[in-house]
Design a protein around this motif. Structure first.
Motif, PDB file in Angstrom:
ATOM      1  N   ASP A 139     -99.812  27.936  78.750  1.00 43.32           N
ATOM      2  CA  ASP A 139     -99.506  28.233  80.155  1.00 43.32           C
ATOM      3  C   ASP A 139     -98.118  28.796  80.295  1.00 43.32           C
ATOM      4  N   ASP A 140     -97.152  28.249  79.481  1.00 43.59           N
ATOM      5  CA  ASP A 140     -95.776  28.704  79.565  1.00 43.59           C
ATOM      6  C   ASP A 140     -95.643  30.157  79.140  1.00 43.59           C
ATOM      7  N   GLU A 141     -96.570  30.602  78.270  1.00 41.94           N
ATOM      8  CA  GLU A 141     -96.476  31.968  77.774  1.00 41.94           C
ATOM      9  C   GLU A 141     -97.001  32.974  78.803  1.00 41.94           C
ATOM     10  N   GLU A 142     -97.883  32.476  79.707  1.00 42.53           N
ATOM     11  CA  GLU A 142     -98.478  33.364  80.687  1.00 42.53           C
ATOM     12  C   GLU A 142     -97.596  33.464  81.920  1.00 42.53           C
ATOM     13  N   GLU A 143     -97.355  34.640  82.378  1.00 39.25           N
ATOM     14  CA  GLU A 143     -96.510  34.870  83.543  1.00 39.25           C
ATOM     15  C   GLU A 143     -97.236  35.746  84.554  1.00 39.25           C
ATOM     16  N   ASP A 144     -96.919  35.517  85.822  1.00 38.71           N
ATOM     17  CA  ASP A 144     -97.431  36.419  86.839  1.00 38.71           C
ATOM     18  C   ASP A 144     -96.832  37.792  86.613  1.00 38.71           C
ATOM     19  N   GLU A 145     -97.517  38.797  87.109  1.00 36.31           N
ATOM     20  CA  GLU A 145     -97.063  40.170  86.925  1.00 36.31           C
ATOM     21  C   GLU A 145     -95.642  40.363  87.450  1.00 36.31           C
ATOM     22  N   LYS A 146     -95.339  39.749  88.612  1.00 36.22           N
ATOM     23  CA  LYS A 146     -94.020  39.944  89.220  1.00 36.22           C
ATOM     24  C   LYS A 146     -92.903  39.244  88.448  1.00 36.22           C
ATOM     25  N   ASP A 147     -93.250  38.282  87.548  1.00 29.03           N
ATOM     26  CA  ASP A 147     -92.238  37.552  86.785  1.00 29.03           C
ATOM     27  C   ASP A 147     -91.972  38.170  85.410  1.00 29.03           C
ATOM     28  N   LYS A 148     -92.767  39.160  85.031  1.00 30.15           N
ATOM     29  CA  LYS A 148     -92.588  39.775  83.719  1.00 30.15           C
ATOM     30  C   LYS A 148     -91.239  40.475  83.648  1.00 30.15           C
ATOM     31  N   GLY A 149     -90.553  40.285  82.540  1.00 29.41           N
ATOM     32  CA  GLY A 149     -89.251  40.925  82.350  1.00 29.41           C
ATOM     33  C   GLY A 149     -88.084  40.076  82.834  1.00 29.41           C
ATOM     34  N   LYS A 150     -88.367  38.988  83.561  1.00 33.64           N
ATOM     35  CA  LYS A 150     -87.277  38.129  84.029  1.00 33.64           C
ATOM     36  C   LYS A 150     -86.791  37.221  82.903  1.00 33.64           C
ATOM     37  N   LEU A 151     -85.515  36.819  82.972  1.00 36.55           N
ATOM     38  CA  LEU A 151     -84.921  35.983  81.938  1.00 36.55           C
ATOM     39  C   LEU A 151     -85.441  34.556  82.022  1.00 36.55           C
ATOM     40  N   LYS A 152     -85.500  33.898  80.885  1.00 36.66           N
ATOM     41  CA  LYS A 152     -85.835  32.478  80.873  1.00 36.66           C
ATOM     42  C   LYS A 152     -84.563  31.684  81.178  1.00 36.66           C
ATOM     43  N   PRO A 153     -84.611  30.702  82.092  1.00 30.66           N
ATOM     44  CA  PRO A 153     -83.398  29.935  82.435  1.00 30.66           C
ATOM     45  C   PRO A 153     -82.811  29.225  81.223  1.00 30.66           C
ATOM     46  N   ASN A 154     -81.472  29.084  81.200  1.00 27.53           N
ATOM     47  CA  ASN A 154     -80.837  28.307  80.141  1.00 27.53           C
ATOM     48  C   ASN A 154     -80.984  26.817  80.450  1.00 27.53           C
ATOM     49  N   ALA A 155     -80.372  25.975  79.639  1.00 29.11           N
ATOM     50  CA  ALA A 155     -80.515  24.525  79.800  1.00 29.11           C
ATOM     51  C   ALA A 155     -79.975  24.040  81.139  1.00 29.11           C
ATOM     52  N   GLY A 156     -79.101  24.819  81.761  1.00 28.99           N
ATOM     53  CA  GLY A 156     -78.523  24.422  83.048  1.00 28.99           C
ATOM     54  C   GLY A 156     -79.190  25.097  84.223  1.00 28.99           C
ATOM     55  N   ASN A 157     -80.412  25.648  84.005  1.00 22.56           N
ATOM     56  CA  ASN A 157     -81.175  26.314  85.074  1.00 22.56           C
ATOM     57  C   ASN A 157     -80.487  27.578  85.586  1.00 22.56           C
ATOM     58  N   GLY A 158     -79.661  28.200  84.757  1.00 21.06           N
ATOM     59  CA  GLY A 158     -79.004  29.454  85.098  1.00 21.06           C
ATOM     60  C   GLY A 158     -79.265  30.487  84.014  1.00 21.06           C
ATOM     61  N   ALA A 159     -78.213  31.213  83.615  1.00 20.79           N
ATOM     62  CA  ALA A 159     -78.379  32.245  82.591  1.00 20.79           C
ATOM     63  C   ALA A 159     -77.077  32.459  81.841  1.00 20.79           C
ATOM     64  N   ASP A 160     -77.187  32.894  80.576  1.00 15.50           N
ATOM     65  CA  ASP A 160     -76.035  33.246  79.755  1.00 15.50           C
ATOM     66  C   ASP A 160     -75.887  34.762  79.769  1.00 15.50           C
ATOM     67  N   MET A 161     -74.934  35.257  80.555  1.00 17.01           N
ATOM     68  CA  MET A 161     -74.721  36.681  80.677  1.00 17.01           C
ATOM     69  C   MET A 161     -73.712  37.153  79.620  1.00 17.01           C
ATOM     70  N   ALA A 162     -73.482  38.449  79.562  1.00 12.78           N
ATOM     71  CA  ALA A 162     -72.587  39.008  78.547  1.00 12.78           C
ATOM     72  C   ALA A 162     -71.144  38.526  78.727  1.00 12.78           C
ATOM     73  N   LYS A 163     -70.686  38.412  79.971  1.00 12.20           N
ATOM     74  CA  LYS A 163     -69.286  38.071  80.226  1.00 12.20           C
ATOM     75  C   LYS A 163     -69.084  36.690  80.845  1.00 12.20           C
TER      76      LYS A 163
END
Length: 321
Positions: A139-163
């Motif tokens: 189920d975790d591997e399947e995504e709705d069409e609108k969610d494709k390409g979005k980042l997976k949240p990090n451990a803190g429910n955010g994201a690790d960006m470049a800067k």
């Protein structure tokens, strides 16, 4: 610009090119004096050393004075933040106690239903609740069409960006910005409004700048330097019932369906909202099992009572929704 700050931009730019830190910067500076000036040969060795020690002690005293001032400032900011957290915890404790005394499921009036829809507008709270049931790894591997390409949240429910790296709870967003060198608070620029933010080093392009994903409580936001090398921003959300998909609108989005809701259990909600959400959860489970919702069940009960009270009437050809 103050006289002390006049060359900060050039020195910071130079320092960023030295991976070895301050020691390497100092070595480069004295190398320059030896090659390009008469600093060492223009005066006696004793006078040169005396001049260096004199200037060193002058700015050593200023550095310690500023360090002590910033320490007091940071401790005060930390104290205020802890006090705010203490008050929040106390309010949440009272809300949990009040909610525990209320029935798990309650009927919604049309007015309450409308109020809930407005409160949950423009967020994925309902989707998170509806999709919170058991999921397999497939189920975790399947995504709705609108969610494709979005980042997976990090451990803190955010994201690790470049800067920078950001994390969040339902109440607050925290942004950690590595600066690459040790600086003072006067070397940092932080500006924010209800919907915009700008943060970075003075006389350098901003590291983080743009329109925020949603509104923040400006008076409750704060920032500090962690060990002088990381700029930490704490932003309090206005809407505390939604997960942000990004910090600024120009950033890539995370998939909020995959946010771990552990930091924001139902018990964290106020009593009224908790009752509404629990009713929604109950109705969703009933629908999945093909059973009547709480509203439908109530209508059926009323109809059964009415039929029992009027056995002389024929209801066989009646259709009921």
């Amino acid at each position: 610009m103050a006289e002390d700050d006049k060359f900060d931009g050039m020195f910071l730019a130079m320092a960023q090119q030295h991976d070895g830190g301050v020691i390497e910067v100092i070595d480069t500076f004295f190398n320059f004096l030896a090659r390009k000036t008469d600093f060492y040969t223009g005066a006696s060795e004793i006078d040169t050393e005396k001049l260096i020690i004199e200037k060193f002690k002058k700015y050593q005293k200023k550095a310690f004075t500023e360090h002590d001032r910033k320490k007091v400032e940071y401790e005060e900011a930390d104290r205020k933040k802890k006090e705010r957290m203490r008050k929040k915890e106390e309010e949440e404790r009272k809300a949990k106690a009040a909610a525990a005394a209320e029935p798990k499921i309650k009927e919604l009036t049309d007015e309450e239903a409308k109020k809930l829809e407005e409160k949950l507008a423009n967020n994925d709270q309902k989707k998170e609740v509806d999709n919170k049931e058991e999921k397999t790894e497939d189920d975790d591997e399947e995504e709705d069409e609108k969610d494709k390409g979005k980042l997976k949240p990090n451990a803190g429910n955010g994201a690790d960006m470049a800067k920078y790296r950001w994390t969040q709870s339902l109440q607050e967003v925290e942004v950690n910005i590595p600066l690459g060198l040790k600086v003072k608070s006067r070397d940092v620029v932080v500006e924010w409004s209800k919907r915009k933010i700008k943060a970075g080093l003075k006389n350098a392009p901003p590291i983080l700048e743009g329109e925020l994903y949603n509104d923040v409580k400006v008076e409750e936001c704060n920032w500090f330097l962690d060990n002088g090398t990381t700029l930490v921003l704490a932003l309090e959300k206005v809407n505390q019932m939604e997960w942000w998909s990004r910090i600024i609108t120009s950033d890539p989005e995370i998939n909020t369906r995959k946010v771990n809701p552990e930091p924001s259990k139902l018990g964290d909600l106020d009593g009224e909202t908790r009752g509404m959400v629990e009713k929604m959860m109950y109705d969703q489970r009933q629908k999945e099992m093909g059973l009547p919702t709480s509203d439908e069940q109530k209508k059926q009960d009323v109809l059964k009572k009415f039929m029992a009270q009027h056995p002389e009437m024929d209801f066989s050809k009646c259709k009921f929704n």
